[in-house]
Structure formats: structure tokens, C-alpha cells
Design a protein around this motif. Structure first.
Motif, short mmCIF file in Angstrom:
data_model
loop_
_atom_site.label_atom_id
_atom_site.label_comp_id
_atom_site.label_asym_id
_atom_site.label_seq_id
_atom_site.Cartn_x
_atom_site.Cartn_y
_atom_site.Cartn_z
N GLN A 13 32.93 36.76 44.16
CA GLN A 13 32.93 37.63 45.07
C GLN A 13 33.16 38.89 44.92
N LEU A 14 34.40 39.28 43.88
CA LEU A 14 34.18 40.49 43.69
C LEU A 14 33.27 40.79 42.45
N ALA A 15 33.06 39.81 41.63
CA ALA A 15 31.95 40.16 40.37
C ALA A 15 30.40 40.58 41.37
N PHE A 16 30.32 40.35 42.40
CA PHE A 16 28.29 40.98 42.72
C PHE A 16 28.69 42.37 43.65
N ALA A 17 30.32 43.19 43.43
CA ALA A 17 30.16 44.04 43.94
C ALA A 17 30.97 44.84 43.48
N GLY A 18 30.50 45.13 42.07
CA GLY A 18 31.09 45.68 40.78
C GLY A 18 31.84 45.39 39.97
N GLY A 19 32.69 43.81 40.32
CA GLY A 19 33.60 43.46 39.39
C GLY A 19 33.88 43.53 38.19
N LEU A 20 32.26 43.18 37.32
CA LEU A 20 32.19 43.47 35.99
C LEU A 20 32.82 44.47 35.55
N GLY A 21 32.29 45.42 36.37
CA GLY A 21 32.94 46.92 35.28
C GLY A 21 34.65 46.83 35.76
N PHE A 22 34.70 46.28 36.97
CA PHE A 22 36.78 46.95 36.88
C PHE A 22 36.98 45.54 35.87
N ALA A 23 35.99 44.39 35.82
CA ALA A 23 36.61 43.69 34.69
C ALA A 23 36.58 44.62 33.07
N ARG A 24 35.87 45.07 32.93
CA ARG A 24 36.18 45.95 31.91
C ARG A 24 36.97 46.80 31.44
N GLU A 25 37.74 47.32 32.99
CA GLU A 25 38.69 48.15 33.29
C GLU A 25 40.04 47.48 32.76
N LEU A 26 40.28 47.06 33.51
CA LEU A 26 41.53 46.39 33.61
C LEU A 26 41.24 45.57 31.95
N ALA A 27 41.23 44.94 31.17
CA ALA A 27 41.30 44.81 30.58
C ALA A 27 41.47 46.27 29.18
N GLY A 28 40.91 46.79 29.64
CA GLY A 28 40.82 48.67 28.99
C GLY A 28 41.93 49.20 29.06
N SER A 29 42.44 48.22 30.38
CA SER A 29 44.36 48.71 30.48
C SER A 29 45.55 47.94 30.18
N GLY A 33 35.53 42.16 25.87
CA GLY A 33 36.87 41.61 26.39
C GLY A 33 37.83 41.05 26.93
N MET A 34 36.30 40.01 27.46
CA MET A 34 37.31 39.21 28.45
C MET A 34 38.27 37.85 27.79
N THR A 35 38.95 36.90 28.86
CA THR A 35 40.55 36.53 27.85
C THR A 35 39.60 35.22 27.84
N MET A 36 38.88 34.52 28.87
CA MET A 36 38.81 33.56 29.57
C MET A 36 36.98 33.29 30.28
N LEU A 37 36.48 32.24 30.05
CA LEU A 37 35.88 32.00 31.02
C LEU A 37 34.75 30.59 31.47
N THR A 38 34.64 30.68 32.23
CA THR A 38 34.29 29.74 32.82
C THR A 38 32.71 28.89 32.23
N ILE A 39 32.06 27.80 32.15
CA ILE A 39 31.12 26.95 31.09
C ILE A 39 31.32 25.39 32.21
#
Length: 231
Positions: free
Chosen positions: A40-56, A84-90
């Protein structure tokens, strides 16, 4: 004691906009260190937000549930590791997991096999053409994830205790379907309270609506951390 649980509570940012996600993160402050970002959030710009959070300094569980041909999965995992993600689902199909493990080697990214979604029960699996029960299919996929070298699996909290024996001590057991006592189960069918999930052996608990939809998200998160610590 709840401080020791901060890295084991993952707050699901299951909200429709970046504005809402930013509001939740700001409200939670230092109480929460780990967030999940899904479709839901990934397709609303959440991937960039994920990078920002990881950077913080926040940890990010990117819940993409990848499944495709081996090469496509591998290339996706390589790029996600660079974020820079910590976990990813497959999705826990053996070929996809093996490709993902090879692609993530040396990156520090923890790969999680998705066994059976917590919104599904035996009747749902039967309708989808599976002869196995939910518990049987989860057990089979956990064994396959361990054999593939995955870092952990996602399963319902009601299955954690049994699946720990299959997964062994080294794999993360990440459990959605967490609902504090008295809260609405929503579309989840195999649920457990935070304390019971910790006692069962869950390594990380994913909680979304009971926190992000609360009038006071910070207080809701702290209450769950306290319950986890007490368990």
C-alpha cells in the motif's frame, strides 16, 4: 525491560499516504525503531520513504513478497539490499528462495520466507487447490526455507511454537496477526496477543492497526512493548 523489545516490535505502516506515514513515525518517536512497509505505502512513494527512514537509523522490513522467475527475483533482491533494508519477504517457493539467498549473500539483508498468509485458513487453501492444511503447508515451507539458507520465515503466531522446532534456533520467526486482548481481529484469522506470541517463541512481532489507528499511537506501542517485556 521494554527497551530490550524495541528491535523486536515492527510497526506496520499500513497507511495510504506518505503524509499519514510521516505522522505515525513522528508520533512514535524513539519508542519504535523498526517499521514495515508493504504494498500500500510502497506504491504511494514508500520506497523512497523507506530509504529515508533507514538513513535516519530506523530498521526497515520491506514486505514485498517477491515471487518471479529466478533471475528477476535475484535482480530485485540485489537492488533492495543496496537500499539499506533490514528485512525482505520472499514467497517461500524453493527456487525463488534459493535465487534470493544467492543474490543477498554478504549484504546483511535478512530474507524471510512467507509461508501461508495469516488471512488464510484451511478452507481458503482448499479453495486455492492445496490438499494440505495451513499448518502442514507452513511446516513444509519452513523446512524448505531452512534448507535454502533463508534468514527467517513469516508465520502466524499460533504456529510459532511448533515451527521453531522445524526452523531451528538460528532463524527469525516473524509473526503478523498480533492483536492486543479485546481488539478487533479485522481480516486476520490466526491471531495471538503480544505476550502470548513472545512466550510461544516469536522473534519479531508485526503490529499495524492496533498502533497506527490508535488515538495515541505512542501509548499503544508502549503498552505492547511492556506486555512483550513482561512475557
Amino acid at each position: 525491560m521494554s527497551e530490550a523489545m524495541r528491535d523486536r516490535l515492527i510497526v506496520g505502516l499500513d497507511v495510504p499516504t506518505l503524509t499519514e506515514a510521516d505522522r505515525v513515525v513522528a508520533a512514535l518517536g524513539d519508542t519504535v525503531s523498526f517499521y514495515k512497509i508493504g504494498h500500500q505505502l510502497a506504491f504511494a512513494g514508500g520506497l523512497g520513504f523507506a530509504r529515508e527512514l533507514a538513513g535516519s537509523g530506523k530498521k526497515i522490513f520491506l514486505d514485498m513478497k517477491l515471487l518471479d522467475i529466478d533471475n528477476t527475483v535475484a535482480k530485485g533482491v540485489e537492488n533492495i539490499a543496496r537500499m539499506g533494508m533490514t528485512m525482505l519477504t520472499i514467497h517461500a517457493y524453493p527456487k525463488a528462495m534459493r535465487a534470493a539467498v544467492q543474490a543477498a549473500e554478504g549484504s546483511g539483508l535478512t530474507l524471510l520466507g512467507v509461508t501461508v498468509l495469516t488471512s488464510m485458513d484451511d478452507a481458503d487453501l482448499n479453495e486455492a487447490g492445496y490438499a494440505l492444511t495451513a499448518r502442514e503447508l507452513v511446516k513444509k515451507r519452513v523446512a524448505q526455507a531452512r534448507e535454502a539458507g533463508m534468514g527467517g520465515i513469516v508465520c502466524a503466531p499460533t504456529e510459532v511454537n511448533e515451527m521453531r522446532d522445524v526452523a531451528g534456533p538460528g532463524m527469525a520467526l516473524v509473526t503478523p496477526g498480533i492483536r492486543p486482548a479485546g481488539s478487533d481481529h479485522g481480516d486476520q484469522k490466526r491471531v495471538m496477543t503480544p505476550g502470548d506470541a513472545i512466550r510461544a517463541g516469536g522473534s519479531h512481532l508485526v503490529v499495524a492497526r492496533p498502533i497506527v489507528a490508535a488515538q495515541d499511537p505512542k501509548a499503544a506501542a508502549q503498552s505492547i512493548l511492556d506486555e512483550m517485556a513482561a512475557a
